[in-house]
Motif scaffolding. Structure first.
Motif, PDB file in Angstrom:
ATOM      1  N   MET A 131       0.877  -1.183  -0.214  1.00 52.72           N
ATOM      2  CA  MET A 131       0.138  -0.131   0.433  1.00 52.72           C
ATOM      3  C   MET A 131       0.469   0.961   0.347  1.00 52.72           C
ATOM      4  O   MET A 131       1.113   2.082  -0.319  1.00 52.72           O
TER       5      MET A 131
ATOM      6  N   TRP B 109      -4.948   8.370   2.400  1.00 49.80           N
ATOM      7  CA  TRP B 109      -5.010   6.831   2.809  1.00 49.80           C
ATOM      8  C   TRP B 109      -4.843   6.468   3.724  1.00 49.80           C
ATOM      9  O   TRP B 109      -5.045   7.253   5.420  1.00 49.80           O
TER      10      TRP B 109
ATOM     11  N   MET C 104      -5.325   2.828   6.441  1.00 52.64           N
ATOM     12  CA  MET C 104      -4.555   1.209   6.455  1.00 52.64           C
ATOM     13  C   MET C 104      -4.880   0.990   7.702  1.00 52.64           C
ATOM     14  O   MET C 104      -5.155   0.164   8.148  1.00 52.64           O
TER      15      MET C 104
ATOM     16  N   ILE D   4      -5.881  -3.006   8.565  1.00 58.52           N
ATOM     17  CA  ILE D   4      -6.043  -4.032   8.785  1.00 58.52           C
ATOM     18  C   ILE D   4      -5.334  -4.474   9.794  1.00 58.52           C
ATOM     19  O   ILE D   4      -4.153  -4.282  11.171  1.00 58.52           O
TER      20      ILE D   4
ATOM     21  N   LEU E  50      -6.284  -2.367  -8.088  1.00 57.66           N
ATOM     22  CA  LEU E  50      -5.661  -0.636  -7.170  1.00 57.66           C
ATOM     23  C   LEU E  50      -5.116  -0.369  -7.984  1.00 57.66           C
ATOM     24  O   LEU E  50      -5.785   1.254  -8.253  1.00 57.66           O
TER      25      LEU E  50
ATOM     26  N   VAL F  10      -8.428   0.170   3.977  1.00 56.49           N
ATOM     27  CA  VAL F  10      -8.452  -0.594   3.164  1.00 56.49           C
ATOM     28  C   VAL F  10      -8.772  -1.545   5.176  1.00 56.49           C
ATOM     29  O   VAL F  10      -8.467  -0.299   6.044  1.00 56.49           O
TER      30      VAL F  10
ATOM     31  N   GLU G  12      -9.625  -5.186   7.010  1.00 51.51           N
ATOM     32  CA  GLU G  12     -10.171  -6.217   6.899  1.00 51.51           C
ATOM     33  C   GLU G  12     -11.061  -7.056   7.699  1.00 51.51           C
ATOM     34  O   GLU G  12     -11.370  -5.675   9.166  1.00 51.51           O
TER      35      GLU G  12
ATOM     36  N   PHE H   3     -10.458  -9.580   2.746  1.00 48.31           N
ATOM     37  CA  PHE H   3      -9.987  -7.465   2.866  1.00 48.31           C
ATOM     38  C   PHE H   3     -10.682  -6.773   2.124  1.00 48.31           C
ATOM     39  O   PHE H   3     -10.654  -7.107   0.617  1.00 48.31           O
TER      40      PHE H   3
ATOM     41  N   PHE I  65     -11.048  -3.548  -0.072  1.00 45.25           N
ATOM     42  CA  PHE I  65     -10.510  -1.943  -0.426  1.00 45.25           C
ATOM     43  C   PHE I  65     -11.244  -0.768  -1.638  1.00 45.25           C
ATOM     44  O   PHE I  65     -12.258  -1.485  -2.380  1.00 45.25           O
TER      45      PHE I  65
END
Length: 212
Positions: free
Chosen positions: A37, A57, A59, A62, A78, A99, A101, A111, A113
């Protein structure tokens, strides 16, 4: 600029040909999701800066970072979605990649996205009838103004299907578009739990600690 466009066209045509002939093989190799990523982030922020866009972004969702799968094809999916978010946006616009999970067991993690922008958007009829068809790129005016091969979304859909995932889209003309891609990956034995460096505390880490 012209040579870059021709190179993109050639690569897209070759990829589409491989997909249609069943010659693309998925990898099953270890990779770090957050690292992938961050590499995408570096590429996209450069493109976005040239057009006066801001990229965000997230994340923090995760939980498992070390996975086994096909990072090459995940990146291609992506990158195509993010590149479109840049191409079909407007100066001062925004792009968001999130992102999360969303499901896991002892062996695999699922996951989600999300790639969202506040660009030109698409009509409902275009999404239903043409979006994932090869060599289609909106109206004639869009083809002239934005340029491209018209193969990107067809490649994305084919790769998502090949990886056993799903893709959905919501869009409003003049307001923007959001794509949601869901993919499964095997969890590497090297890593059972990951707290993202981009967050102070991982929500899923907290949940796992309660359950474990």
């Amino acid at each position: 600029k012209a040579s870059g466009h021709l190179s993109d066209l050639l690569n897209d045509v070759l990829d589409m040909s491989k997909l249609e002939s069943g010659k693309i093989q998925l990898e099953q190799i270890p990779f770090e999701l957050e690292k992938e990523m961050k590499e995408l982030q570096t590429i996209m922020e450069t493109q976005a800066e040239e057009k006066g866009l801001t990229v965000f972004w997230d994340m923090t969702g995760i939980c498992h970072n070390e996975l086994i799968g096909s990072p090459l094809h995940m990146r291609r999916i992506l990158l195509n979605l993010l590149s479109n978010a840049v191409k079909y946006n407007k100066k001062g616009g925004e792009i968001h990649l999130t992102v999360n999970e969303i499901m896991q067991n002892d062996k695999t993690a699922m996951f989600e996205f999300k790639v969202a922008d506040n660009g030109i958007g698409m009509s409902e009829s275009f999404i239903e009838d043409k979006l994932f068809q090869p060599f289609v790129q909106g109206t004639g005016e869009a083809r002239t103004k934005y340029q491209g091969t018209g193969l990107g979304m067809s490649i994305v859909k084919s790769l998502v299907d090949l990886m056993g995932g799903s893709i959905s889209v919501d869009s409003i003309q003049g307001k923007g578009t959001q794509f949601v891609v869901v993919l499964d990956f095997k969890i590497s034995e090297r890593n059972s739990l990951f707290i993202s460096a981009s967050s102070t505390i991982s929500i899923c880490a907290f949940i796992f600690s309660l359950s474990g």
